[in-house]
Design a protein around this motif. Structure first.
Motif, PDB file in Angstrom:
ATOM      1  N   LEU A 382       0.794  -1.230   0.000  1.00 16.99           N
ATOM      2  CA  LEU A 382       0.000   0.000   0.000  1.00 16.99           C
ATOM      3  C   LEU A 382       0.830   1.286   0.000  1.00 16.99           C
ATOM      4  O   LEU A 382       0.521   2.226  -0.751  1.00 16.99           O
ATOM      5  CB  LEU A 382      -0.968  -0.016   1.187  1.00 16.99           C
ATOM      6  N   PRO A 383       1.893   1.401   0.803  1.00 19.38           N
ATOM      7  CA  PRO A 383       2.682   2.650   0.779  1.00 19.38           C
ATOM      8  C   PRO A 383       3.247   2.988  -0.599  1.00 19.38           C
ATOM      9  O   PRO A 383       3.422   4.157  -0.930  1.00 19.38           O
ATOM     10  CB  PRO A 383       3.810   2.365   1.779  1.00 19.38           C
ATOM     11  N   PHE A 384       3.526   1.951  -1.413  1.00 20.39           N
ATOM     12  CA  PHE A 384       4.102   2.181  -2.729  1.00 20.39           C
ATOM     13  C   PHE A 384       3.115   2.870  -3.672  1.00 20.39           C
ATOM     14  O   PHE A 384       3.519   3.392  -4.718  1.00 20.39           O
ATOM     15  CB  PHE A 384       4.558   0.851  -3.349  1.00 20.39           C
ATOM     16  N   ALA A 385       1.829   2.872  -3.322  1.00 22.61           N
ATOM     17  CA  ALA A 385       0.820   3.570  -4.126  1.00 22.61           C
ATOM     18  C   ALA A 385       0.410   4.883  -3.474  1.00 22.61           C
ATOM     19  O   ALA A 385       0.255   5.902  -4.160  1.00 22.61           O
ATOM     20  CB  ALA A 385      -0.403   2.672  -4.332  1.00 22.61           C
ATOM     21  N   ILE A 386       0.243   4.873  -2.152  1.00 21.53           N
ATOM     22  CA  ILE A 386      -0.264   6.069  -1.466  1.00 21.53           C
ATOM     23  C   ILE A 386       0.743   7.213  -1.506  1.00 21.53           C
ATOM     24  O   ILE A 386       0.392   8.362  -1.806  1.00 21.53           O
ATOM     25  CB  ILE A 386      -0.621   5.744   0.001  1.00 21.53           C
ATOM     26  N   ILE A 387       2.012   6.936  -1.205  1.00 16.36           N
ATOM     27  CA  ILE A 387       3.013   8.011  -1.122  1.00 16.36           C
ATOM     28  C   ILE A 387       3.175   8.742  -2.456  1.00 16.36           C
ATOM     29  O   ILE A 387       3.133   9.983  -2.493  1.00 16.36           O
ATOM     30  CB  ILE A 387       4.354   7.460  -0.586  1.00 16.36           C
ATOM     31  N   PRO A 388       3.354   8.043  -3.587  1.00 20.24           N
ATOM     32  CA  PRO A 388       3.437   8.789  -4.860  1.00 20.24           C
ATOM     33  C   PRO A 388       2.170   9.582  -5.160  1.00 20.24           C
ATOM     34  O   PRO A 388       2.250  10.709  -5.668  1.00 20.24           O
ATOM     35  CB  PRO A 388       3.649   7.676  -5.902  1.00 20.24           C
ATOM     36  N   LEU A 389       0.998   9.017  -4.844  1.00 21.05           N
ATOM     37  CA  LEU A 389      -0.264   9.701  -5.128  1.00 21.05           C
ATOM     38  C   LEU A 389      -0.348  11.036  -4.383  1.00 21.05           C
ATOM     39  O   LEU A 389      -0.650  12.086  -4.984  1.00 21.05           O
ATOM     40  CB  LEU A 389      -1.449   8.808  -4.741  1.00 21.05           C
ATOM     41  N   VAL A 390      -0.096  11.011  -3.089  1.00 17.49           N
ATOM     42  CA  VAL A 390      -0.179  12.238  -2.288  1.00 17.49           C
ATOM     43  C   VAL A 390       0.934  13.215  -2.682  1.00 17.49           C
ATOM     44  O   VAL A 390       0.715  14.430  -2.755  1.00 17.49           O
ATOM     45  CB  VAL A 390      -0.111  11.909  -0.782  1.00 17.49           C
ATOM     46  N   LEU A 391       2.118  12.689  -2.971  1.00 20.25           N
ATOM     47  CA  LEU A 391       3.244  13.533  -3.376  1.00 20.25           C
ATOM     48  C   LEU A 391       2.925  14.300  -4.654  1.00 20.25           C
ATOM     49  O   LEU A 391       3.107  15.529  -4.722  1.00 20.25           O
ATOM     50  CB  LEU A 391       4.489  12.659  -3.576  1.00 20.25           C
ATOM     51  N   PHE A 392       2.432  13.589  -5.676  1.00 16.39           N
ATOM     52  CA  PHE A 392       2.115  14.243  -6.947  1.00 16.39           C
ATOM     53  C   PHE A 392       0.962  15.238  -6.790  1.00 16.39           C
ATOM     54  O   PHE A 392       0.986  16.328  -7.362  1.00 16.39           O
ATOM     55  CB  PHE A 392       1.751  13.200  -8.008  1.00 16.39           C
ATOM     56  N   SER A 393      -0.071  14.834  -6.024  1.00 17.65           N
ATOM     57  CA  SER A 393      -1.266  15.677  -5.879  1.00 17.65           C
ATOM     58  C   SER A 393      -0.972  16.996  -5.184  1.00 17.65           C
ATOM     59  O   SER A 393      -1.696  17.969  -5.363  1.00 17.65           O
ATOM     60  CB  SER A 393      -2.349  14.923  -5.096  1.00 17.65           C
ATOM     61  N   SER A 394       0.101  17.047  -4.387  1.00 20.45           N
ATOM     62  CA  SER A 394       0.414  18.255  -3.620  1.00 20.45           C
ATOM     63  C   SER A 394       1.515  19.097  -4.254  1.00 20.45           C
ATOM     64  O   SER A 394       1.962  20.080  -3.663  1.00 20.45           O
ATOM     65  CB  SER A 394       0.806  17.873  -2.188  1.00 20.45           C
ATOM     66  N   LYS A 395       1.960  18.728  -5.469  1.00 17.97           N
ATOM     67  CA  LYS A 395       3.025  19.479  -6.155  1.00 17.97           C
ATOM     68  C   LYS A 395       2.439  20.384  -7.238  1.00 17.97           C
ATOM     69  O   LYS A 395       1.807  19.897  -8.180  1.00 17.97           O
ATOM     70  CB  LYS A 395       4.054  18.515  -6.764  1.00 17.97           C
ATOM     71  N   THR A 396       2.675  21.677  -7.113  1.00 18.82           N
ATOM     72  CA  THR A 396       2.124  22.650  -8.060  1.00 18.82           C
ATOM     73  C   THR A 396       2.679  22.462  -9.462  1.00 18.82           C
ATOM     74  O   THR A 396       1.961  22.625 -10.458  1.00 18.82           O
ATOM     75  CB  THR A 396       2.419  24.090  -7.585  1.00 18.82           C
ATOM     76  N   ASN A 397       3.964  22.104  -9.595  1.00 13.44           N
ATOM     77  CA  ASN A 397       4.557  21.955 -10.926  1.00 13.44           C
ATOM     78  C   ASN A 397       3.983  20.769 -11.693  1.00 13.44           C
ATOM     79  O   ASN A 397       4.106  20.691 -12.919  1.00 13.44           O
ATOM     80  CB  ASN A 397       6.084  21.813 -10.814  1.00 13.44           C
ATOM     81  N   ILE A 398       3.318  19.859 -10.994  1.00  9.07           N
ATOM     82  CA  ILE A 398       2.686  18.711 -11.647  1.00  9.07           C
ATOM     83  C   ILE A 398       1.198  18.953 -11.859  1.00  9.07           C
ATOM     84  O   ILE A 398       0.659  18.723 -12.947  1.00  9.07           O
ATOM     85  CB  ILE A 398       2.905  17.425 -10.812  1.00  9.07           C
ATOM     86  N   MET A 399       0.531  19.446 -10.833  1.00  6.33           N
ATOM     87  CA  MET A 399      -0.925  19.594 -10.861  1.00  6.33           C
ATOM     88  C   MET A 399      -1.389  20.946 -11.413  1.00  6.33           C
ATOM     89  O   MET A 399      -2.573  21.109 -11.727  1.00  6.33           O
ATOM     90  CB  MET A 399      -1.493  19.410  -9.456  1.00  6.33           C
ATOM     91  N   LYS A 400      -0.468  21.919 -11.457  1.00  9.06           N
ATOM     92  CA  LYS A 400      -0.822  23.262 -11.945  1.00  9.06           C
ATOM     93  C   LYS A 400      -1.991  23.846 -11.130  1.00  9.06           C
ATOM     94  O   LYS A 400      -1.933  23.889  -9.912  1.00  9.06           O
ATOM     95  CB  LYS A 400      -1.161  23.223 -13.433  1.00  9.06           C
ATOM     96  N   GLU A 401      -3.069  24.264 -11.828  1.00  8.88           N
ATOM     97  CA  GLU A 401      -4.210  24.893 -11.139  1.00  8.88           C
ATOM     98  C   GLU A 401      -4.954  23.936 -10.213  1.00  8.88           C
ATOM     99  O   GLU A 401      -5.738  24.364  -9.363  1.00  8.88           O
ATOM    100  CB  GLU A 401      -5.232  25.440 -12.155  1.00  8.88           C
ATOM    101  N   PHE A 402      -4.719  22.635 -10.378  1.00 10.79           N
ATOM    102  CA  PHE A 402      -5.512  21.638  -9.664  1.00 10.79           C
ATOM    103  C   PHE A 402      -4.779  21.033  -8.465  1.00 10.79           C
ATOM    104  O   PHE A 402      -5.191  19.996  -7.943  1.00 10.79           O
ATOM    105  CB  PHE A 402      -5.937  20.534 -10.638  1.00 10.79           C
ATOM    106  N   VAL A 403      -3.680  21.656  -8.055  1.00  9.16           N
ATOM    107  CA  VAL A 403      -2.978  21.180  -6.870  1.00  9.16           C
ATOM    108  C   VAL A 403      -3.929  21.243  -5.672  1.00  9.16           C
ATOM    109  O   VAL A 403      -4.739  22.166  -5.551  1.00  9.16           O
ATOM    110  CB  VAL A 403      -1.706  22.020  -6.621  1.00  9.16           C
ATOM    111  N   ILE A 404      -3.844  20.262  -4.805  1.00 16.90           N
ATOM    112  CA  ILE A 404      -4.767  20.229  -3.672  1.00 16.90           C
ATOM    113  C   ILE A 404      -4.399  21.315  -2.666  1.00 16.90           C
ATOM    114  O   ILE A 404      -3.215  21.625  -2.483  1.00 16.90           O
ATOM    115  CB  ILE A 404      -4.775  18.835  -2.981  1.00 16.90           C
ATOM    116  N   PRO A 405      -5.374  21.930  -1.996  1.00 16.42           N
ATOM    117  CA  PRO A 405      -5.093  22.968  -0.989  1.00 16.42           C
ATOM    118  C   PRO A 405      -4.231  22.406   0.145  1.00 16.42           C
ATOM    119  O   PRO A 405      -4.243  21.202   0.417  1.00 16.42           O
ATOM    120  CB  PRO A 405      -6.489  23.353  -0.485  1.00 16.42           C
TER     121      PRO A 405
END
Length: 432
Positions: A382-405
């Motif tokens: 499970l950590p091998f999926a959760i950590i990348p997911l949260v990491l990517f979702s919280s990075k502005t350079n990846i998510m642009k306007e859709f980065v999570i608050p």
């Protein structure tokens, strides 16, 4: 370019109504992926922990099911957001943003998780076929290999057919347990008073172990890869406005669908509590044992049959979503495309072989131990999926306007750490 699109054969294949259409019709066009991923939260691997929790401790562990469902809603919302915002599924994002020395272990861990997930599906399907038709478990395990043909037929007709098939089986599971709930007639006050967490769960080591098992067995790593891909089957505008609407409807779709998963998991525990805990059968922990005792305990001859039908539907559904998840992971990490039937037969063979080996060497009575092992393996991955997911979702350079608050990012990291700690404890306790 098509090879860079997640599930390219169905990418953006489902057309949406015009923008001036009433909102409900627009929402219905996005309904489907949420139910596909909800399957992973009611697969046969979850059944044993729910049955054991209800039989041993009555309704006390309902709070664990509710907590795990809230965690699932958060993580799946992140997966949908990632897929829509970046145009990449989670596996593609890992390949794009991580170096090879991280990606290769991640890919290997995902493949192990898919095999473990397949293992639970094979066992669930084989047990259901044995209970319903008397097939030996080995025969049932071999029959489960033919699900590759089913997925190919449905995918050939269009992704909407696959979604409709999954939703139909979920409906069958829900109806089966709704009837059993009516037959069980559980006391409503006991149910409502156990919705909120109790200090009793933490103080009792046995209860805490099963509570952790319920939470650990609920969040499935392959579901995060699956959801980030299949939300892209909708032909929404790939603009800021179009993606904003798609994220809104996809999040609502998965949240509603996961409430159905909550109902089914809670129903399994409640029926188990009413049928076994209150009648003195507190040691019931296996699916086949629950099937044998259910009708006598509830006083309805059809109860056990409904239980087995629901199990078969759950196992079949899980094979469908597992097929897609395996394809998404291989194509995303390796950019390698092989025929889906070949991919499915490879992973299914790797799951069937341990089942046959255990049955031949130790007998059918050890099959439940193998099912428990599959859940431990999934917890470890499970950590091998959760950590990348949260990491990517919280990075502005990846998510642009859709980065999570930032508050959502903080909550997501807190939930991730909480889940990882629980799974580590579950693994240690399982072996000690």
């Amino acid at each position: 370019m098509s090879q860079n699109k997640s599930l390219s054969e169905v990418f953006s294949s489902i057309r949406l109504p015009e923008k001036n259409t009433v909102w409900f019709k627009r929402f219905l066009a996005f309904v489907g992926p949420g139910y596909m991923i909800s399957v992973g939260y009611m697969d046969p691997g979850n059944w044993e922990t729910d049955i054991q929790g209800g039989a041993q401790y009555g309704y006390t562990l309902l709070c664990s099911i509710i907590l795990s469902n809230l965690i699932a809603i958060l993580l799946q919302a992140l997966a949908a957001r990632l897929g829509i915002a970046t145009g990449k599924d989670l596996a593609q994002a890992c390949k794009a943003y991580f170096p090879p020395f991280i990606n290769i272990p991640l890919w290997f861990a995902c493949e192990i998780a898919i095999i473990a997930c397949d293992l639970a599906e094979v066992i669930g399907t084989a047990v259901a076929l044995q209970l319903l038709f008397g097939f030996p478990l080995i025969m049932g395990a071999l029959i489960s290999a033919f699900d590759a043909i089913l997925v190919l037929l449905l995918m050939g007709k269009g992704f909407r057919y696959l979604e409709s098939f999954v939703i139909s089986l979920i409906s069958i599971i829900a109806v089966c347990f709704f009837i059993q709930l009516i037959a069980a007639s559980p006391p409503l006050p006991s149910i409502f008073q156990n919705i909120l967490p109790s200090a009793q769960v933490i103080k009792n080591p046995g209860m805490l172990y099963i509570a952790i098992g319920i939470i650990g067995a609920t969040v499935m790593p392959h579901n995060l890869y699956l959801h980030s891909s299949i939300v892209q089957t909708r032909a929404y505008e790939r603009s800021v406005e179009g993606k904003t609407e798609a994220i809104k409807w996809a999040t609502l779709d998965s949240s509603i669908a996961l409430m159905f998963a909550l109902f089914i998991n809670a129903a399994i525990l409640i029926v188990s509590a009413a049928a076994f805990h209150t009648t003195g059968h507190k040691d019931v922990s296996e699916i086949s044992e629950a099937y044998r005792l259910l009708s006598p305990a509830l006083g309805i001859s059809a109860a056990s049959t409904l239980f087995a039908v629901a199990l078969l539907a759950a196992g079949t559904n899980s094979t469908v979503t597992g097929t897609l998840a395996g394809q998404i992971i291989m194509e995303g990490f390796l950019n390698l495309k092989i025929p889906s039937w070949a991919r499915r037969l490879i992973t299914r063979s790797l799951a069937i072989i341990p089942v046959i080996f255990v049955i031949l060497l130790y007998g059918e009575q050890k099959i439940d131990s193998l099912l428990m092992l599959s859940q431990i393996i999934l917890s470890f991955q499970l950590p091998f999926a959760i950590i990348p997911l949260v990491l990517f979702s919280s990075k502005t350079n990846i998510m642009k306007e859709f980065v999570i608050p930032k508050p959502i990012a903080f909550l997501s990291w807190a939930v991730s750490i909480f889940i990882i700690i629980l799974n580590i404890k579950l693994i240690i306790d399982s072996f000690t």
